[in-house]
Design an enzyme around this catalytic site. Sequence first.
Site, PDB file in Angstrom:
ATOM      1  N   ASN B  23       0.965  -1.221   0.111  1.00  0.00           N
ATOM      2  CA  ASN B  23      -0.087   0.018  -0.125  1.00  0.00           C
ATOM      3  C   ASN B  23       0.815   1.179  -0.097  1.00  0.00           C
ATOM      4  O   ASN B  23       1.787   1.452   0.943  1.00  0.00           O
ATOM      5  CB  ASN B  23      -0.722  -0.044   1.210  1.00  0.00           C
ATOM      6  CG  ASN B  23      -1.738   1.095   1.116  1.00  0.00           C
ATOM      7  OD1 ASN B  23      -1.343   2.550   1.441  1.00  0.00           O
ATOM      8  ND2 ASN B  23      -3.077   0.829   1.075  1.00  0.00           N
ATOM      9  N   SER B  46      -4.885  -0.026  -3.135  1.00  0.00           N
ATOM     10  CA  SER B  46      -5.478   1.123  -2.815  1.00  0.00           C
ATOM     11  C   SER B  46      -6.556   0.985  -1.955  1.00  0.00           C
ATOM     12  O   SER B  46      -7.473   0.359  -2.314  1.00  0.00           O
ATOM     13  CB  SER B  46      -5.677   1.949  -4.177  1.00  0.00           C
ATOM     14  OG  SER B  46      -5.772   3.275  -3.764  1.00  0.00           O
ATOM     15  N   GLU B  47      -6.314   1.725  -0.629  1.00  0.00           N
ATOM     16  CA  GLU B  47      -7.723   1.455   0.218  1.00  0.00           C
ATOM     17  C   GLU B  47      -9.026   1.904   0.029  1.00  0.00           C
ATOM     18  O   GLU B  47      -9.899   1.551   0.347  1.00  0.00           O
ATOM     19  CB  GLU B  47      -7.226   2.126   1.631  1.00  0.00           C
ATOM     20  CG  GLU B  47      -7.089   3.698   1.652  1.00  0.00           C
ATOM     21  CD  GLU B  47      -5.891   4.028   1.312  1.00  0.00           C
ATOM     22  OE1 GLU B  47      -4.985   3.553   0.728  1.00  0.00           O
ATOM     23  OE2 GLU B  47      -5.267   5.289   1.941  1.00  0.00           O
ATOM     24  N   ASN B  48      -9.090   2.564  -1.297  1.00  0.00           N
ATOM     25  CA  ASN B  48     -10.438   2.738  -1.615  1.00  0.00           C
ATOM     26  C   ASN B  48     -11.074   1.627  -2.519  1.00  0.00           C
ATOM     27  O   ASN B  48     -12.119   1.687  -2.914  1.00  0.00           O
ATOM     28  CB  ASN B  48     -10.549   4.118  -2.691  1.00  0.00           C
ATOM     29  CG  ASN B  48      -9.709   3.945  -4.028  1.00  0.00           C
ATOM     30  OD1 ASN B  48      -8.781   3.256  -3.857  1.00  0.00           O
ATOM     31  ND2 ASN B  48     -10.338   4.247  -5.053  1.00  0.00           N
ATOM     32  N   SER B  88     -11.459  -4.055   2.061  1.00  0.00           N
ATOM     33  CA  SER B  88     -10.288  -3.225   1.983  1.00  0.00           C
ATOM     34  C   SER B  88      -9.266  -3.198   3.222  1.00  0.00           C
ATOM     35  O   SER B  88      -8.110  -3.388   3.237  1.00  0.00           O
ATOM     36  CB  SER B  88     -10.089  -1.772   1.343  1.00  0.00           C
ATOM     37  OG  SER B  88      -9.043  -1.181   1.025  1.00  0.00           O
TER      38      SER B  88
END
Lengths: 231, 218
Positions: B23, B46-48, B88
């Site tokens: 990340n 990607s945390e979205n 996520s």
Amino acid sequence: MNKVQPNIQKALEGIQNGMTLMIGGFGLCGIPENAIKELVKMGVKDLTCISNNAGVDDYGLGLLLQAKQIKKMISSYVGENEEFERQMLSGELEVDLIPQGSLAERCRAGGAGIPAFFTPAGYGTEVAVGKEVRIFNNKPHILEQALTADFSIVKAWKGDTEGNLIYKATAMNFNPMMAMAGKITIAEVEELVPAGTLDPNFIHTPGIFVQRVFQGEVFEKRIEQRTVRTR
Amino acid sequence: MALNKIGIAKRIAQELRDGWYVNLGIGIPTLVANYVPEGLSVEFQSENGVLGMGPFPFEGEEDADLINAGKQTITVKSGAAFFDSATSFAMIRGKHVQLTVLGAMEVSQNGDIANWKIPGKMVKGMGGAMDLVASAENIIVAMMHSNKAGESKLLRECSLPLTGVGCVKKIVTELAVLEIMGGAFHLLERAPGVTVEEIVSKTEGALVVPEFVPEMVL
């Protein structure tokens, strides 16, 4: 029970001053843009909005901020919005900032019947102030409580008349958990199709979580940071 | 000579290992993706809600529904996956992501990090940073050694509101690679041409300097 709403006014019926709303989206991606514009027209005030971000000055939840319809925001990141910053610093707007993973899980927990959970995120920071701390596996964790809403408004790519939803790419984000956590969940979809059209193997949000569904009229889908490479 | 941002990204890219899920935060960390050593297979999360991020799209091929956590339009590689925000952060909290690279405003000698708030000045929110630093087993901070006022960002104690406590293991700045162990910064490498004296003078926190400090190989 017919979940399909003939128009956006019917879809948002019952939303009143002082209510708590969950609004799906990450940045401007996957937000129910038609419903947000309609909330501005309705003029409902003193709203508590749970949404990862607060839009930009003239789009998304920024429109509700401009019209001073929001009393409190519960979010993880609120940059890119000057009006938000102004209202927060002047004290007009109450703001509760929570770590993004905790926000997602609090919504999920709210929809899943779990009243609270322990997470390591935020331990030792101002987020942990006033929260119970417990050690699991030699590591401190803080107690975070579930979130629910009077209405959740989510945005999906495709929806059917049963309320089953499919999201597209990263426009999924917070929408599935928020759909679970609303007392009444309203889904704004790009394409509304008859039940039986969507493959049940690929449903993201089963219709049980969705009470109302409507086809959005216009999808502007504004891009916040257009980044490209040259050929 | 001190490194530029690309140099910092290149040095961090050397820390990547085959098969890792990584990340990357906003800013210098994002650049790391451009310098993955040849032969390594690394997937960027990607945390979205995306695994398998690819490069930026060609002009005219941007998709408003496909962005990274910095809200930039992106593409995905073949074999990518999309998922919701709870999933996520399950990947992040559950330690399925092997490396987190992020920026910082301050790091302390015991590994505390501050990077989300300057009281009265910048109040944008922590986004996913608190979840990331609380759970990642391997965190590398990419930052400049000093702030714009010339003050050291490697401190005895952070002065800004914390993002996480005792979590940073490694720091790469334009001057040095440092490791945090036993309540002190340990100097591992120096940027080409940078002297140990300069690093010592720009590090406020406790700094352990071995007899020989190799230059970074970039």
